[in-house]
Each structure stands twice: as structure tokens, then as C-alpha cells.
Design an enzyme around this catalytic site. Structure first.
Site, PDB file in Angstrom:
ATOM      1  CB  ILE A  12     -37.416  13.704 -29.805  1.00 14.37           C
ATOM      2  CG1 ILE A  12     -38.657  13.207 -30.576  1.00 14.37           C
ATOM      3  CG2 ILE A  12     -36.309  12.853 -30.185  1.00 14.37           C
ATOM      4  CD1 ILE A  12     -38.543  13.150 -32.086  1.00 14.37           C
ATOM      5  CG  ASP A  31     -37.430  24.721 -26.952  1.00 19.91           C
ATOM      6  OD1 ASP A  31     -37.387  23.403 -27.102  1.00 19.91           O
ATOM      7  OD2 ASP A  31     -38.590  25.114 -27.118  1.00 19.91           O
ATOM      8  CG  LEU A  33     -39.870  27.790 -23.460  1.00 16.75           C
ATOM      9  CD1 LEU A  33     -40.223  28.563 -22.310  1.00 16.75           C
ATOM     10  CD2 LEU A  33     -39.737  26.133 -23.300  1.00 16.75           C
ATOM     11  CG  PHE A  80     -34.128  17.555 -31.148  1.00 17.62           C
ATOM     12  CD1 PHE A  80     -34.468  16.267 -31.430  1.00 17.62           C
ATOM     13  CD2 PHE A  80     -32.900  17.605 -30.255  1.00 17.62           C
ATOM     14  CE1 PHE A  80     -33.565  15.131 -30.809  1.00 17.62           C
ATOM     15  CE2 PHE A  80     -32.261  16.391 -29.759  1.00 17.62           C
ATOM     16  CZ  PHE A  80     -32.854  15.266 -30.226  1.00 17.62           C
ATOM     17  CB  SER A 124     -38.879  13.239 -40.881  1.00 15.90           C
ATOM     18  OG  SER A 124     -40.098  12.429 -41.284  1.00 15.90           O
ATOM     19  CE1 TYR A 148     -41.552  18.398 -39.681  1.00 17.67           C
ATOM     20  CE2 TYR A 148     -42.326  16.347 -40.685  1.00 17.67           C
ATOM     21  CZ  TYR A 148     -41.538  16.910 -39.677  1.00 17.67           C
ATOM     22  OH  TYR A 148     -40.779  16.081 -38.984  1.00 17.67           O
ATOM     23  CE  LYS A 152     -37.838  17.997 -39.502  1.00 17.67           C
ATOM     24  NZ  LYS A 152     -37.166  18.576 -38.371  1.00 17.67           N
ATOM     25  NE  ARG A 230     -47.059   6.040 -41.450  1.00 15.28           N
ATOM     26  CZ  ARG A 230     -48.072   5.648 -42.540  1.00 15.28           C
ATOM     27  NH1 ARG A 230     -47.711   4.401 -42.868  1.00 15.28           N
ATOM     28  NH2 ARG A 230     -48.561   6.418 -42.967  1.00 15.28           N
TER      29      ARG A 230
HETATM   30  P1  NAD Z   1     -41.669  19.030 -30.299  1.00 16.99           P
HETATM   31  O1  NAD Z   1     -42.521  19.888 -30.885  1.00 16.99           O
HETATM   32  O2  NAD Z   1     -42.007  18.202 -29.219  1.00 16.99           O
HETATM   33  O3  NAD Z   1     -39.993  19.669 -29.983  1.00 16.99           O
HETATM   34  C1  NAD Z   1     -39.695  20.472 -30.724  1.00 16.99           C
HETATM   35  C2  NAD Z   1     -39.157  21.883 -30.028  1.00 16.99           C
HETATM   36  O4  NAD Z   1     -38.676  22.771 -30.640  1.00 16.99           O
HETATM   37  C3  NAD Z   1     -40.343  22.352 -28.977  1.00 16.99           C
HETATM   38  O5  NAD Z   1     -39.664  22.552 -27.713  1.00 16.99           O
HETATM   39  C4  NAD Z   1     -40.406  23.716 -29.695  1.00 16.99           C
HETATM   40  O6  NAD Z   1     -40.953  24.672 -28.613  1.00 16.99           O
HETATM   41  C5  NAD Z   1     -39.019  24.103 -30.188  1.00 16.99           C
HETATM   42  N1  NAD Z   1     -38.927  25.022 -31.198  1.00 16.99           N
HETATM   43  C6  NAD Z   1     -39.603  25.170 -32.443  1.00 16.99           C
HETATM   44  N2  NAD Z   1     -39.233  26.053 -33.310  1.00 16.99           N
HETATM   45  C7  NAD Z   1     -38.238  26.637 -32.558  1.00 16.99           C
HETATM   46  C8  NAD Z   1     -37.321  27.919 -32.756  1.00 16.99           C
HETATM   47  N3  NAD Z   1     -37.544  28.417 -34.223  1.00 16.99           N
HETATM   48  N4  NAD Z   1     -36.500  28.173 -31.996  1.00 16.99           N
HETATM   49  C9  NAD Z   1     -36.400  27.506 -30.663  1.00 16.99           C
HETATM   50  N5  NAD Z   1     -37.139  26.459 -30.615  1.00 16.99           N
HETATM   51  C10 NAD Z   1     -38.098  26.145 -31.291  1.00 16.99           C
HETATM   52  O7  NAD Z   1     -41.215  17.851 -31.357  1.00 16.99           O
HETATM   53  P2  NAD Z   1     -40.473  16.594 -31.348  1.00 16.99           P
HETATM   54  O8  NAD Z   1     -41.353  15.511 -31.743  1.00 16.99           O
HETATM   55  O9  NAD Z   1     -39.727  16.393 -30.193  1.00 16.99           O
HETATM   56  O10 NAD Z   1     -39.707  16.651 -32.865  1.00 16.99           O
HETATM   57  C11 NAD Z   1     -38.083  17.028 -32.612  1.00 16.99           C
HETATM   58  C12 NAD Z   1     -37.602  17.164 -33.911  1.00 16.99           C
HETATM   59  O11 NAD Z   1     -37.851  15.979 -34.435  1.00 16.99           O
HETATM   60  C13 NAD Z   1     -38.276  18.188 -34.951  1.00 16.99           C
HETATM   61  O12 NAD Z   1     -37.446  18.698 -35.650  1.00 16.99           O
HETATM   62  C14 NAD Z   1     -39.302  17.222 -35.906  1.00 16.99           C
HETATM   63  O13 NAD Z   1     -39.563  17.909 -36.941  1.00 16.99           O
HETATM   64  C15 NAD Z   1     -38.284  15.759 -35.910  1.00 16.99           C
HETATM   65  N6  NAD Z   1     -38.961  14.569 -36.127  1.00 16.99           N
HETATM   66  C16 NAD Z   1     -40.235  14.457 -34.951  1.00 16.99           C
HETATM   67  C17 NAD Z   1     -40.872  13.143 -35.580  1.00 16.99           C
HETATM   68  C18 NAD Z   1     -41.883  12.723 -34.648  1.00 16.99           C
HETATM   69  O14 NAD Z   1     -42.941  12.112 -35.017  1.00 16.99           O
HETATM   70  N7  NAD Z   1     -42.077  13.474 -33.450  1.00 16.99           N
HETATM   71  C19 NAD Z   1     -40.783  12.440 -36.602  1.00 16.99           C
HETATM   72  C20 NAD Z   1     -39.744  12.800 -37.610  1.00 16.99           C
HETATM   73  C21 NAD Z   1     -38.984  14.030 -37.246  1.00 16.99           C
HETATM   74  N1  UFG Z   2     -53.912   7.114 -37.898  1.00 18.49           N
HETATM   75  C1  UFG Z   2     -55.003   6.706 -37.485  1.00 18.49           C
HETATM   76  N2  UFG Z   2     -55.732   7.431 -36.955  1.00 18.49           N
HETATM   77  C2  UFG Z   2     -55.256   8.582 -36.218  1.00 18.49           C
HETATM   78  C3  UFG Z   2     -53.997   8.904 -36.486  1.00 18.49           C
HETATM   79  C4  UFG Z   2     -53.251   7.949 -37.465  1.00 18.49           C
HETATM   80  O1  UFG Z   2     -55.621   5.607 -38.424  1.00 18.49           O
HETATM   81  O2  UFG Z   2     -56.110   9.131 -35.408  1.00 18.49           O
HETATM   82  C5  UFG Z   2     -52.791   6.194 -38.888  1.00 18.49           C
HETATM   83  C6  UFG Z   2     -52.379   6.966 -40.176  1.00 18.49           C
HETATM   84  O3  UFG Z   2     -53.432   6.831 -41.009  1.00 18.49           O
HETATM   85  C7  UFG Z   2     -51.017   6.011 -40.221  1.00 18.49           C
HETATM   86  C8  UFG Z   2     -50.726   5.511 -38.992  1.00 18.49           C
HETATM   87  O4  UFG Z   2     -51.574   5.679 -37.887  1.00 18.49           O
HETATM   88  O5  UFG Z   2     -51.365   4.941 -40.968  1.00 18.49           O
HETATM   89  C9  UFG Z   2     -49.570   6.580 -38.179  1.00 18.49           C
HETATM   90  O6  UFG Z   2     -49.828   7.683 -38.211  1.00 18.49           O
HETATM   91  P1  UFG Z   2     -49.106   9.089 -37.503  1.00 18.49           P
HETATM   92  O7  UFG Z   2     -49.935  10.522 -37.963  1.00 18.49           O
HETATM   93  O8  UFG Z   2     -48.934   8.667 -36.105  1.00 18.49           O
HETATM   94  O9  UFG Z   2     -47.786   9.220 -38.189  1.00 18.49           O
HETATM   95  P2  UFG Z   2     -47.323   9.488 -39.670  1.00 18.49           P
HETATM   96  O10 UFG Z   2     -46.483   7.978 -40.249  1.00 18.49           O
HETATM   97  O11 UFG Z   2     -48.382  10.028 -40.555  1.00 18.49           O
HETATM   98  O12 UFG Z   2     -46.274  10.535 -39.502  1.00 18.49           O
HETATM   99  C10 UFG Z   2     -45.186  10.716 -38.557  1.00 18.49           C
HETATM  100  C11 UFG Z   2     -45.160  12.184 -38.191  1.00 18.49           C
HETATM  101  C12 UFG Z   2     -44.489  12.725 -39.163  1.00 18.49           C
HETATM  102  C13 UFG Z   2     -43.102  12.125 -39.584  1.00 18.49           C
HETATM  103  C14 UFG Z   2     -43.130  10.430 -40.032  1.00 18.49           C
HETATM  104  C15 UFG Z   2     -41.927   9.882 -40.090  1.00 18.49           C
HETATM  105  O13 UFG Z   2     -46.294  12.584 -37.858  1.00 18.49           O
HETATM  106  O14 UFG Z   2     -43.888  14.010 -38.719  1.00 18.49           O
HETATM  107  O15 UFG Z   2     -44.060  10.156 -38.927  1.00 18.49           O
HETATM  108  O16 UFG Z   2     -42.166   8.640 -40.426  1.00 18.49           O
HETATM  109  F1  UFG Z   2     -42.485  12.463 -40.791  1.00 18.49           F
END
Ligand code: NAD
Ligand code: UFG
Length: 331
Positions: A12, A31, A33, A80, A124, A148, A152, A230
Site C-alpha cells: 500500500i 522501511d 525491507l 504504514f 484496519s 495483529y 491496530k 468483504r
Molecule cells: P506490506 O508488508 O506490503 O508493507 C509494510 C511495509 O512495512 C513493508 O515494506 C515492511 O518491510 C515494512 N516494515 C514492517 N515493519 C517495519 C519496521 N519496524 N520498520 C520499518 N519498516 C517496517 O503491507 P501492506 O499491505 O502495504 O500494509 C501496510 C499497512 O497497512 C500495515 O500497517 C498493515 O497492517 C495495514 N493494513 C493492511 C491491510 C491489507 O490487507 N494489506 C489491511 C488493513 C491494514
Molecule cells: N478466503 C478464502 N480462501 C483463501 C483466502 C481467503 O476463501 O484462500 C476468504 C476468507 O475466508 C474471507 C475472504 O476470502 O471470507 C477474504 O479473506 P482475506 O484473507 O483476503 O482477508 P480478510 O478479510 O480475512 O483480512 C484482510 C487482511 C487483514 C485486515 C482485514 C481488514 O488480511 O489484515 O482484511 O478487513 F485486517
């Protein structure tokens, strides 16, 4: 504005850096990495045709963070950086609490020391727990089923408590729903390590033949077809939501749902993917996944009203862009 983006090489974060640069802001990325690659920086520069400054640091490291704030004029922080695998957080709670909560505290403290008054936090929808859909910002938060989610909720609380005694501090708590898709260039997108936990990257890998077939976790939920609902949001819409939050920030604490407001079931997503990309995604129905809720989608009117932002890209675009990235980038 000059924005410090922690986690800016991640999924993101990298899309948001591009959106910030395209809106005329400057970006400093911090970051470690741990879940991304430094090539991300080159791709951000290639797409945006702008320069960025990069620090490979851990944002729990107070000295390293202080060094950045001391040597750069920073107008705001988008935080992030975090660990995000729900299942792994149950196995490694201390690692998750330390990384995700301490990073928020270290950055907030640096903001206090250097008088930085804009903070945007990646929260989240998981903080709503099993509330009744659609989730509204005013709802009481319910306990989540994993560390996790708790990190948040804790980070939100820390930032809120700090803002309450520092009236010039502005904090936006952005609750993301389910980010999917990729930049239309196909250069950046989501590339999880190992077998994906999330639905869309799993679907793209099945479509590519890298994984055998999709396991649909349960078809006995109280939803239209029994599979989980979702609110999938295109990562570019999410990125634009961050720019809107930053540019419209006012003092105090502001919570926004970043979602589309539309629920899509697992089977609906699979069908949309197959139709959008003209490719088959074989699946089987298996047991429910522990910790999953039936339905999760956003009430989105607050972000529209206060930030002038709403998600524009539909599920077909999400599926096409996710597939383009998968084809271009994964072995
Ligand atoms: P991502 O893992 O692709 O990106 C997170 C980045 O943070 C990575 O590049 C990682 O190297 C870096 N990082 C982690 N810990 C660190 C630290 N201590 N110091 C420096 N860098 C660090 O994940 P994303 O999907 O881009 O998510 C970004 C943010 O959004 C996260 O906080 C995640 O919890 C939140 N979020 C993601 C989702 C999702 O479904 N992707 C949903 C809700 C919230
Ligand atoms: N699902 C499957 N098969 C898979 C993976 C997922 O059926 O292999 C289903 C899950 O049961 C759920 C839906 O697809 O019904 C979405 O699942 P995801 O794992 O893609 O996403 P979640 O909603 O479980 O969780 C995600 C992130 C969390 C975040 C949340 C916020 O992983 O970090 O969205 O809504 F907190």
C-alpha cells in the site's frame, strides 16, 4: 508537503508514494525491507518520474528515526510500517506487539520532539471485530481474535490519547477494508512471501497455475451464497484516500473507513476474476477458517463528506489489475 512514509516500499505504501508524488508532495521513505524489496524505490521513481529519499531503517529504532527528523524538514507522517499476517501474529505475539505498537510510539514521540503535527495511521477494519455490517466509524470497537488486530486498536488509542493533550496535533486513523489490485503499469502490486493468506493473491496464483486450486473457506455463512463477504477496494483508490486525508486534515482525531461500501462474496470475486480475465479459477469448498467473520463492509459517507474522497474503481478493474501484475512479475 514533505511526507515521511514508513513502510513506503510495501504494497500500500508504494502506491501511496506514487499518489503523493503525483499530487506534488515530496516523499521520504523509511522501511527495513522486512517484507518488501529496495527495487520498489526504482519502480516508484520510474512511474512517478520524481525523486524520493530512502532510509533503510527499522522504525522501532528511536535513534534512526530521530536522525531522519533532525535532518529533514518533515510536514507529516504516514505510518504504514507494520507486520500484517493475522495467523503469524497468533504464533508470534511479542514480535507483533513490539513491531507495530513500539513503531507508533517512536514516531509519535519524534513528532512531539520536532513539532510535526500531521499523522496518518494505517488501521484496519479488523478493529470493528464482529460488529453488525455496515461498519460505521462511531461503533464501539470489539476485541479482535488476534494480536495483529489488537496492535491496530492499541496504536489508535495511543495516537488518540496523545492528540487529546496536544491540541495542535492532527491524526487520521484510516481503517482499510480489503485492499486488492495493483498499479495499472503492472510494475508494482502485492507480492506476498510464500503461500498467500489473502484471497486475491491466492486467486491470481491459482489462475497462473502456481497453486493447484482455491480453497473457499466455508459456504455456510449467513450470506447470499454462504461464502464470506468483504469490501474489496482497489489499492489505487486507497492510495488516493491517503492523499485526501492528508490534504484535508484538521486538528484532532479523525477516523475514516476506506472501503467501497459494497460487499462481495468469495464466489462473486472468483466469478468476476474469471470473467474479467477470461481464465478459469478452479476451487473447492473447505471448512471455515478460524477467526473469520461472515461479513465485513464499510459505511463510507464520512470520508466522502469530509475528505471529498470515494473509491472509484470497480471489482472488474481490481481483478484485471491484479492479474496483469501477477503475469508480469511473479515467477
Ligand atoms: P506490506 O508488508 O506490503 O508493507 C509494510 C511495509 O512495512 C513493508 O515494506 C515492511 O518491510 C515494512 N516494515 C514492517 N515493519 C517495519 C519496521 N519496524 N520498520 C520499518 N519498516 C517496517 O503491507 P501492506 O499491505 O502495504 O500494509 C501496510 C499497512 O497497512 C500495515 O500497517 C498493515 O497492517 C495495514 N493494513 C493492511 C491491510 C491489507 O490487507 N494489506 C489491511 C488493513 C491494514
Ligand atoms: N478466503 C478464502 N480462501 C483463501 C483466502 C481467503 O476463501 O484462500 C476468504 C476468507 O475466508 C474471507 C475472504 O476470502 O471470507 C477474504 O479473506 P482475506 O484473507 O483476503 O482477508 P480478510 O478479510 O480475512 O483480512 C484482510 C487482511 C487483514 C485486515 C482485514 C481488514 O488480511 O489484515 O482484511 O478487513 F485486517
Amino acid at each position: 508537503m514533505n511526507i515521511l512514509v514508513t513502510g513506503g516500499t510495501g504494497y500500500i505504501g508504494s502506491h501511496t508514494c506514487i499518489a503523493l508524488l503525483e499530487s506534488g508532495h515530496s516523499v521520504i521513505i523509511a522501511d527495513n525491507l522486512s517484507n518488501s524489496k529496495s527495487e520498489s524505490i526504482k519502480k516508484i521513481i520510474d512511474i512517478s518520474k520524481k525523486e524520493v529519499t530512502f532510509f533503510e531503517i527499522d522504525v522501532t529504532d528511536e535513534e534512526a528515526v530521530d536522525h531522519i527528523f533532525r535532518n529533514h524538514e518533515i510536514d507529516g507522517v504516514i505510518h504504514f510500517a507494520g507486520l500484517k499476517a493475522v495467523g503469524e501474529s497468533v504464533e508470534k505475539p511479542l514480535e507483533y506487539y513490539y513491531n507495530n505498537v513500539v513503531s507508533t510510539m517512536v514516531l509519535t514521540k519524534a513528532c512531539q520532539t520536532y513539532g510535526v503535527n500531521r499523522f496518518v495511521f494505517s488501521s484496519s477494519a479488523t478493529v470493528y471485530g464482529d460488529n453488525t455490517v455496515p461498519f460505521v466509524e462511531t461503533m464501539s470497537l470489539l476485541p479482535t481474535t488476534n494480536p495483529y488486530g489488537e496492535t491496530k486498536a492499541m496504536s489508535e488509542r495511543i495516537l488518540t490519547d496523545f492528540a487529546n493533550v496536544n491540541p495542535s496535533f492532527s491524526v487520521s486513523l484510516l481503517r482499510y477494508f480489503n485492499p486488492v489490485g495493483a498499479h495499472e503499469s503492472g510494475l508494482i502490486g502485492e507480492s506476498p512471501n510464500g503461500i498467500p493468506n489473502n484471497l486475491m493473491p491466492y486467486v491470481t496464483q491459482v489462475a497462473k497455475g502456481k497453486l493447484h486450486n482455491l480453497r473457499v473457506f466455508g459456504n455456510d455463512y449467513p450470506t447470499i451464497d454462504g461464502t464470506g463477504i468483504r469490501d474489496y477496494i482497489h489499492v489505487l483508490d486507497l492510495a488516493e484516500g491517503h492523499v485526501a486525508a492528508l490534504e484535508n486534515q484538521t486538528e484532532g482525531v479523525h477516523v475514516y473507513n476506506l472501503g467501497t461500501g459494497k460487499g462481495t462474496s468469495v464466489l462473486e470475486l472468483v466469478k468476476a476474476f474469471e470473467e474479467a480475465n477470461d481464465i478459469e479459477v478452479p476451487f473447492e469448498i473447505v471448512d471455515r477458517r478460524p477467526g473469520d467473520i461472515a461479513s465485513c463492509y464499510a459505511e463510507t459517507s464520512k470520508a466522502k463528506r469530509e475528505l471529498g474522497w470515494s473509491a472509484k474503481r470497480d471489482i472488474v478493474t481490481m481483478c484485471r489489475d491484479a492479474w496483469r501484475f501477477e503475469k508480469n512479475n511473479m515467477e
